[in-house]
Design a protein around this motif. Structure first.
Motif, short mmCIF file in Angstrom:
data_model
loop_
_atom_site.label_atom_id
_atom_site.label_comp_id
_atom_site.label_asym_id
_atom_site.label_seq_id
_atom_site.Cartn_x
_atom_site.Cartn_y
_atom_site.Cartn_z
N LYS A 32 0.83 -1.21 0.00
CA LYS A 32 0.00 0.00 0.00
C LYS A 32 0.86 1.26 0.00
CE LYS A 32 -4.00 -2.17 2.16
NZ LYS A 32 -4.84 -2.32 3.38
N ILE A 106 0.02 7.53 5.81
CA ILE A 106 -0.95 7.76 4.73
C ILE A 106 -0.45 8.96 3.93
CG2 ILE A 106 -3.35 8.20 4.12
CD1 ILE A 106 -2.93 5.58 5.64
N TRP A 276 -5.24 4.80 1.37
CA TRP A 276 -4.41 3.67 1.80
C TRP A 276 -4.80 2.40 1.03
CZ3 TRP A 276 -4.76 -0.05 6.34
CH2 TRP A 276 -3.49 -0.53 6.69
#
Length: 278
Positions: A32, A106, A276
């Motif tokens: 991610k 993030i 994310w």
């Protein structure tokens, strides 16, 4: 798209690195993170993950072995001292400027300015808001030249536990001991989730945490991870709804500091899932 390191002059490639050891973070965190980087950077770039386990890591990520460091890591300390592996003379096959980013961040805006800020040889940390009276950097996101922090590693190797006991956090050690001193990225660029994103009481019961204006990266120090925030939990043991959270106010430890307990509630954070992802 990431590129092979042989296709461009090194100085023209933005190099992003992360480190993954043990079992705390699975391959999904690295995957991610790569996805967020690739959507928020102007190519060409390299993304290198130093790790002891490449299982299920997406093929676009360059996996390299953890940099060697023959020391016993400190115990019973809060800092992430295994990051000291990054301070050596060599860092895999990388040279030049690298931007380190924690796995559990993030990314919400372009990373390009992190490579443009300051001088190429600067050691630049994120601003740490935890101790406003102390000029303290945060190593969840920091930039440095490969090999420029060798003196830090040598000091640490000489007495790992003593250094950890004295400084507690590796970021304080870096802030105070980096050769030539450190600079800090603009405060707004890296937002501390608990301190800058969550709503103040009593708004935290009716409004979800926000992305602060000017933020490029949101970091999650402590025991609140993105997965918890998505569920609306302040940490892994917290209630994820207001009713259950308020019930816990009657517990002895919470009665001692009721306002603290009331403040430690968040609604599910929808925007994290937006960013994310792979």
């Amino acid at each position: 798209m990431a590129i092979d390191s042989s296709t461009a002059d090194n100085k023209d490639i933005k190099q992003i690195i992360c480190i993954k050891w043990g079992t705390k973070y699975g391959a999904d965190y690295a995957n991610k993170l790569y996805g967020m980087v690739s959507r928020n950077i102007t190519p060409p770039f390299r993304f290198v993950c130093f790790t002891d386990d490449t299982t299920d890591v997406r093929p676009e990520i360059e996996c390299q072995e953890l940099p060697p460091l023959d020391v016993t890591m400190p115990t019973n300390t809060l800092g992430k001292w295994p990051k000291s592996r990054l301070w050596g003379e060599k860092l895999g096959d990388l040279t030049g400027t690298v931007l380190f980013v924690d796995l559990d961040v993030i990314i919400v805006d372009s990373l390009d300015p992190f490579f443009e800020y300051g001088e190429p040889d600067d050691v630049i940390l994120s601003y740490n808001p935890s101790n406003p009276l102390e000029r303290l950097g945060q190593t969840s996101c920091f930039r440095f030249q490969v090999g420029s922090l060798v003196s830090l590693q040598e000091k640490f190797k000489a007495d790992p536990q003593g250094i950890a006991d004295k400084y507690r956090f590796e970021q304080r050690f870096v802030t105070r001991n980096a050769p030539g001193g450190v600079k800090l990225f603009p405060k707004k660029w890296v937002a501390h989730f608990r301190r800058k994103c969550r709503q103040p009481f009593p708004l935290n019961y009716i409004k979800e945490p926000k992305i602060p204006k000017g933020a490029r990266i949101v970091i999650f120090p402590g025991d609140l991870y993105p997965t918890h925030a998505i569920e609306g939990k302040y940490n892994k043991n917290a209630a994820n709804n207001a009713k259950d959270h308020l019930k816990r106010l009657t517990e002895p430890k919470n009665l001692k500091r009721p306002l603290r307990h009331l403040r430690h509630f968040i609604l599910p954070v929808g925007w994290i899932e937006k960013y994310w992802k792979e």
